[in-house]
Design a protein around this motif. Structure first.
Motif, PDB file in Angstrom:
ATOM      1  N   ASP A 214       0.812  -1.216   0.000  1.00  0.00           N
ATOM      2  CA  ASP A 214       0.000   0.000   0.000  1.00  0.00           C
ATOM      3  C   ASP A 214       0.845   1.266   0.000  1.00  0.00           C
ATOM      4  OD1 ASP A 214      -2.319  -1.500   0.051  1.00  0.00           O
ATOM      5  OD2 ASP A 214      -2.468  -1.478   2.241  1.00  0.00           O
ATOM      6  N   GLN A 215       2.154   1.120   0.128  1.00  0.00           N
ATOM      7  CA  GLN A 215       3.036   2.289   0.178  1.00  0.00           C
ATOM      8  C   GLN A 215       3.392   2.779  -1.213  1.00  0.00           C
ATOM      9  OE1 GLN A 215       6.097   2.359   3.480  1.00  0.00           O
ATOM     10  NE2 GLN A 215       5.927   0.161   3.083  1.00  0.00           N
ATOM     11  N   ARG A 216       3.432   4.095  -1.359  1.00  0.00           N
ATOM     12  CA  ARG A 216       3.873   4.754  -2.585  1.00  0.00           C
ATOM     13  C   ARG A 216       4.957   5.729  -2.168  1.00  0.00           C
ATOM     14  NH1 ARG A 216       1.116   1.110  -3.532  1.00  0.00           N
ATOM     15  NH2 ARG A 216      -0.593   0.904  -5.026  1.00  0.00           N
ATOM     16  N   LEU A 217       6.188   5.448  -2.588  1.00  0.00           N
ATOM     17  CA  LEU A 217       7.336   6.237  -2.128  1.00  0.00           C
ATOM     18  C   LEU A 217       8.097   6.789  -3.321  1.00  0.00           C
ATOM     19  CD1 LEU A 217       8.316   3.506   0.420  1.00  0.00           C
ATOM     20  CD2 LEU A 217       7.278   5.694   1.023  1.00  0.00           C
ATOM     21  N   LEU A 218       8.678   7.967  -3.135  1.00  0.00           N
ATOM     22  CA  LEU A 218       9.361   8.636  -4.227  1.00  0.00           C
ATOM     23  C   LEU A 218      10.735   9.097  -3.774  1.00  0.00           C
ATOM     24  CD1 LEU A 218       8.832   9.507  -7.148  1.00  0.00           C
ATOM     25  CD2 LEU A 218       7.931  11.654  -6.273  1.00  0.00           C
ATOM     26  N   GLY A 219      11.751   8.757  -4.575  1.00  0.00           N
ATOM     27  CA  GLY A 219      13.124   9.133  -4.244  1.00  0.00           C
ATOM     28  C   GLY A 219      13.783   8.072  -3.379  1.00  0.00           C
ATOM     29  N   TRP A 220      15.006   8.350  -2.950  1.00  0.00           N
ATOM     30  CA  TRP A 220      15.743   7.411  -2.101  1.00  0.00           C
ATOM     31  C   TRP A 220      16.339   8.196  -0.945  1.00  0.00           C
ATOM     32  CZ3 TRP A 220      14.942   2.805  -1.034  1.00  0.00           C
ATOM     33  CH2 TRP A 220      15.887   1.977  -0.439  1.00  0.00           C
ATOM     34  N   THR A 221      15.451   8.660  -0.083  1.00  0.00           N
ATOM     35  CA  THR A 221      15.829   9.480   1.064  1.00  0.00           C
ATOM     36  C   THR A 221      15.842   8.636   2.333  1.00  0.00           C
ATOM     37  OG1 THR A 221      13.534  10.056   1.549  1.00  0.00           O
ATOM     38  CG2 THR A 221      14.726  11.501  -0.004  1.00  0.00           C
ATOM     39  N   ALA A 222      16.310   9.219   3.397  1.00  0.00           N
ATOM     40  CA  ALA A 222      16.316   8.522   4.686  1.00  0.00           C
ATOM     41  C   ALA A 222      14.895   8.117   5.085  1.00  0.00           C
ATOM     42  CB  ALA A 222      16.946   9.402   5.758  1.00  0.00           C
ATOM     43  N   ASN A 223      13.921   8.961   4.848  1.00  0.00           N
ATOM     44  CA  ASN A 223      12.535   8.634   5.192  1.00  0.00           C
ATOM     45  C   ASN A 223      12.019   7.454   4.377  1.00  0.00           C
ATOM     46  OD1 ASN A 223      12.302  10.591   7.162  1.00  0.00           O
ATOM     47  ND2 ASN A 223      11.431  12.116   5.783  1.00  0.00           N
ATOM     48  N   VAL A 224      12.365   7.395   3.102  1.00  0.00           N
ATOM     49  CA  VAL A 224      11.950   6.278   2.250  1.00  0.00           C
ATOM     50  C   VAL A 224      12.610   4.994   2.748  1.00  0.00           C
ATOM     51  CG1 VAL A 224      12.067   5.312  -0.075  1.00  0.00           C
ATOM     52  CG2 VAL A 224      11.459   7.719   0.238  1.00  0.00           C
ATOM     53  N   LYS A 225      13.897   5.079   3.056  1.00  0.00           N
ATOM     54  CA  LYS A 225      14.609   3.902   3.565  1.00  0.00           C
ATOM     55  C   LYS A 225      13.968   3.398   4.854  1.00  0.00           C
ATOM     56  CE  LYS A 225      19.076   5.215   1.615  1.00  0.00           C
ATOM     57  NZ  LYS A 225      20.476   5.489   1.911  1.00  0.00           N
ATOM     58  N   ARG A 226      13.674   4.323   5.785  1.00  0.00           N
ATOM     59  CA  ARG A 226      13.038   3.923   7.044  1.00  0.00           C
ATOM     60  C   ARG A 226      11.693   3.259   6.801  1.00  0.00           C
ATOM     61  NH1 ARG A 226      15.972   8.275   9.279  1.00  0.00           N
ATOM     62  NH2 ARG A 226      14.519   9.892   8.642  1.00  0.00           N
ATOM     63  N   ALA A 227      10.906   3.809   5.871  1.00  0.00           N
ATOM     64  CA  ALA A 227       9.583   3.252   5.570  1.00  0.00           C
ATOM     65  C   ALA A 227       9.678   1.824   5.059  1.00  0.00           C
ATOM     66  CB  ALA A 227       8.864   4.145   4.560  1.00  0.00           C
TER      67      ALA A 227
END
Length: 108
Positions: A90-103
C-alpha cells in the motif's frame, strides 16, 4: 520500482533493497515506457513531486515544455520523472531518502 537503469540513485536503491531482503521488480521507464494510465496513476499519487525539477532533462526543457501536464511530460521525456518511484504493497514512495529507507526497513 520505476526508474532508469543508468540512474545511480535507482541502482543504489535497488542494491540496498535487495541487501535488506526485498525482491525488486525494476522497470526502466526509458526502455519500457509507462502507459498513459500508469503515468496518470503516478501523477495522482505523487502530485507535482513526480516531476524532477533538478534533472538535466528539466533544465534543458523550454518554458512551454515545462508548462505541460506532468502525464504528457513523462510520456514525451521519461527521464523527467523523479526516481525511483517505489510501489510496495500500500506504500507509494518517491526518491531514495532517509525517510523512504526507514519506511521500507532499510538501514539509513
Amino acid at each position: 520500482m520505476f526508474g532508469l537503469a543508468h540512474c545511480s540513485t535507482c541502482q543504489k536503491a535497488q542494491a540496498e533493497l535487495e541487501a535488506a531482503g526485498w525482491t525488486v521488480d525494476f522497470r526502466d521507464v526509458a526502455q519500457e515506457p509507462l502507459s498513459e494510465a500508469e503515468r496518470q496513476r503516478l501523477a495522482a499519487e505523487f502530485g507535482a513531486r513526480i516531476v524532477n525539477r533538478a534533472s538535466l532533462t528539466w533544465r534543458g526543457m523550454s518554458e512551454a515544455e515545462r508548462a505541460t501536464d506532468p502525464v504528457a511530460m513523462m510520456g514525451a521525456k521519461p527521464s523527467v520523472m523523479k526516481r525511483p518511484a517505489i510501489v510496495a504493497g500500500d506504500q507509494r514512495l518517491l526518491g531514495w531518502t532517509a525517510n523512504v529507507k526507514r519506511a521500507l526497513g532499510v538501514a539509513v
